[in-house]
Scaffold this active site. Structure first.
Site, PDB file in Angstrom:
ATOM      1  N   ARG A  51      33.615  42.384  29.953  1.00  0.00           N
ATOM      2  CA  ARG A  51      32.918  41.261  30.605  1.00  0.00           C
ATOM      3  C   ARG A  51      32.078  41.758  31.776  1.00  0.00           C
ATOM      4  O   ARG A  51      30.972  41.290  32.013  1.00  0.00           O
ATOM      5  CB  ARG A  51      33.930  40.189  31.048  1.00  0.00           C
ATOM      6  N   ARG A 104      14.945  47.144  42.916  1.00  0.00           N
ATOM      7  CA  ARG A 104      14.545  48.542  42.671  1.00  0.00           C
ATOM      8  C   ARG A 104      14.735  49.404  43.908  1.00  0.00           C
ATOM      9  O   ARG A 104      14.786  50.625  43.826  1.00  0.00           O
ATOM     10  CB  ARG A 104      13.073  48.608  42.217  1.00  0.00           C
ATOM     11  N   LYS A 150      29.911  36.755  35.914  1.00  0.00           N
ATOM     12  CA  LYS A 150      30.834  36.651  37.045  1.00  0.00           C
ATOM     13  C   LYS A 150      30.167  37.336  38.232  1.00  0.00           C
ATOM     14  O   LYS A 150      30.433  38.495  38.540  1.00  0.00           O
ATOM     15  CB  LYS A 150      32.170  37.304  36.671  1.00  0.00           C
ATOM     16  N   GLU A 183      34.157  23.199  34.282  1.00  0.00           N
ATOM     17  CA  GLU A 183      35.371  23.945  34.639  1.00  0.00           C
ATOM     18  C   GLU A 183      35.709  23.662  36.094  1.00  0.00           C
ATOM     19  O   GLU A 183      35.079  22.818  36.734  1.00  0.00           O
ATOM     20  CB  GLU A 183      35.141  25.440  34.407  1.00  0.00           C
TER      21      GLU A 183
HETATM   22  N1  PXG Z   1      36.165  30.000  35.824  1.00  0.00           N
HETATM   23  C1  PXG Z   1      35.696  30.572  36.962  1.00  0.00           C
HETATM   24  C2  PXG Z   1      34.508  29.997  37.630  1.00  0.00           C
HETATM   25  C3  PXG Z   1      36.347  31.712  37.476  1.00  0.00           C
HETATM   26  O1  PXG Z   1      35.901  32.293  38.596  1.00  0.00           O
HETATM   27  C4  PXG Z   1      37.932  31.577  35.633  1.00  0.00           C
HETATM   28  C5  PXG Z   1      37.233  30.475  35.170  1.00  0.00           C
HETATM   29  C6  PXG Z   1      39.095  32.080  34.842  1.00  0.00           C
HETATM   30  O2  PXG Z   1      38.746  33.270  34.140  1.00  0.00           O
HETATM   31  P1  PXG Z   1      39.843  34.349  33.733  1.00  0.00           P
HETATM   32  O3  PXG Z   1      39.083  35.375  32.986  1.00  0.00           O
HETATM   33  O4  PXG Z   1      40.428  34.846  35.011  1.00  0.00           O
HETATM   34  O5  PXG Z   1      40.847  33.648  32.894  1.00  0.00           O
HETATM   35  C7  PXG Z   1      37.486  32.235  36.805  1.00  0.00           C
HETATM   36  C8  PXG Z   1      38.156  33.457  37.362  1.00  0.00           C
HETATM   37  C9  PXG Z   1      40.034  32.340  43.223  1.00  0.00           C
HETATM   38  C10 PXG Z   1      39.326  33.154  42.201  1.00  0.00           C
HETATM   39  O6  PXG Z   1      40.315  32.875  44.311  1.00  0.00           O
HETATM   40  C11 PXG Z   1      39.381  32.821  40.866  1.00  0.00           C
HETATM   41  C12 PXG Z   1      38.678  33.561  39.915  1.00  0.00           C
HETATM   42  C13 PXG Z   1      37.957  34.625  40.358  1.00  0.00           C
HETATM   43  C14 PXG Z   1      37.920  34.940  41.692  1.00  0.00           C
HETATM   44  C15 PXG Z   1      38.613  34.222  42.631  1.00  0.00           C
HETATM   45  O7  PXG Z   1      40.320  31.172  42.957  1.00  0.00           O
HETATM   46  N2  PXG Z   1      38.788  33.145  38.597  1.00  0.00           N
END
Ligand code: PXG
Length: 289
Positions: A51, A104, A150, A183
């Site tokens: 990812r 760049r 991400k 979400e």
């Molecule tokens: N949606 C979003 C917007 C995320 O940031 C998830 C879904 C879940 O994805 P995974 O792959 O982990 O099942 C995430 C990921 C926090 C925090 O502190 C949470 C995420 C990343 C960074 C910080 O709440 N979750």
């Protein structure tokens, strides 16, 4: 004291510093992953790195390390920090540039790996379930900044978090530009309706969670019908059960949405079964290491 991976070196936390000219800081220009370790194994490491590479591709950032090298760096940093079941934050910034947007000017992406504990929600909230609110800020449009990336720019999610904190709720549910459920701020969302498991599709504009995909797989294994389909606020309010998934949160129940109580107001039966199955999976995981 913790050791941080910074561009190939393991350095004490207080020495782990990056420039104020780093575009990660100046523009949120970079990407990251949040990963967990269970029983000494980095859970789904390959999927997280895959990812990360996809995020890098979309923002036009060339990672200075290969998939295998990043894997090794992650494992090395975990070993250097003596923490039980830690959380890993793998961050790649665009690197040092000047006071203009042009990427760049950034010759060296910075790779940072932090290994630490994480607790998103208290144990009490896992037992009780979350009180949530659907917030005014919509999730980023997928043709503006695709939520599948991400990225280090989490202001969209932070705005939503502020709006939920302002009304004293535990978590924010975000809709997309069409008014469909997307979400939460750092978690994907699921409902149970008439014994079926429903979750917004990728086309709703979401981060395609690694936990989300595991939960879909586990549910199918448990012979629960799974449908990825556009959901409205109506679907959420009238759900039999509702829960969130994420690497940090695992699976956590939602018991109210905008003041509407979901079913009995207690974590649902299928939610609890899925959490048990998920915990069994993570604690029996041996990975490919
Ligand atoms: N949606 C979003 C917007 C995320 O940031 C998830 C879904 C879940 O994805 P995974 O792959 O982990 O099942 C995430 C990921 C926090 C925090 O502190 C949470 C995420 C990343 C960074 C910080 O709440 N979750």
């Amino acid at each position: 004291m913790g050791l941080i991976y910074l561009n190939g070196e393991l350095v004490p936390t207080e020495d782990a510093k990056i420039s104020v000219y780093d575009h990660g800081l100046l523009y949120g220009d970079g990407i990251f992953e949040g990963i967990r370790v269970y029983n000494g194994h980095v859970f789904n490491l390959d999927r997280h790195i895959e990812r990360l590479f996809n995020s890098a591709k979309v923002i036009g950032l060339k990672l200075p390390l290969s998939h295998a090298e990043i894997k090794d760096a992650v494992k090395k940093t975990v070993k250097a920090n003596d923490i039980v079941d830690p959380y890993i934050r793998l961050v790649v910034t665009r690197g040092v540039g000047n006071l203009g947007l042009d990427p760049r000017k950034c010759a060296n992406p910075q790779i940072i790996i932090i290994v630490d504990k994480i607790q998103l929600y208290s144990e009490e909230l896992y037992k009780k379930g979350l009180d949530t609110v659907i917030v005014p800020t919509i999730r980023n449009h997928y043709e503006a900044l695709n939520p599948r990336v991400k990225s280090l720019n989490y202001l969209n999610n932070i705005m939503a978090k502020i709006e939920c904190v302002n009304v004293n709720k535990d978590e924010a549910i975000m809709l997309n530009k069409d008014g469909y459920v997307a979400e939460c701020t750092g978690d994907n969302i699921f409902i149970i309706k008439d014994s079926e498991l429903l979750t917004p599709p990728m086309s709703a504009g979401i981060l395609v969670g690694i936990t989300r995909n595991e939960v879909i797989r586990l549910a199918k294994e448990m012979e629960i019908t799974v449908r990825e389909e556009a959901l409205t606020r109506y679907d959420l309010y009238t759900a039999d059960e509702c829960f969130l998934t994420g690497t940090a949160a695992q699976i956590i129940s939602v018991v109210t949405i905008d003041g509407r109580t979901i079913s009995t107001g207690k974590p649902g039966e299928i939610t609890i079964k899925l959490l048990e199955a998920y915990r069994k999976l993570i604690y029996s995981y041996t990975g490919d290491e």
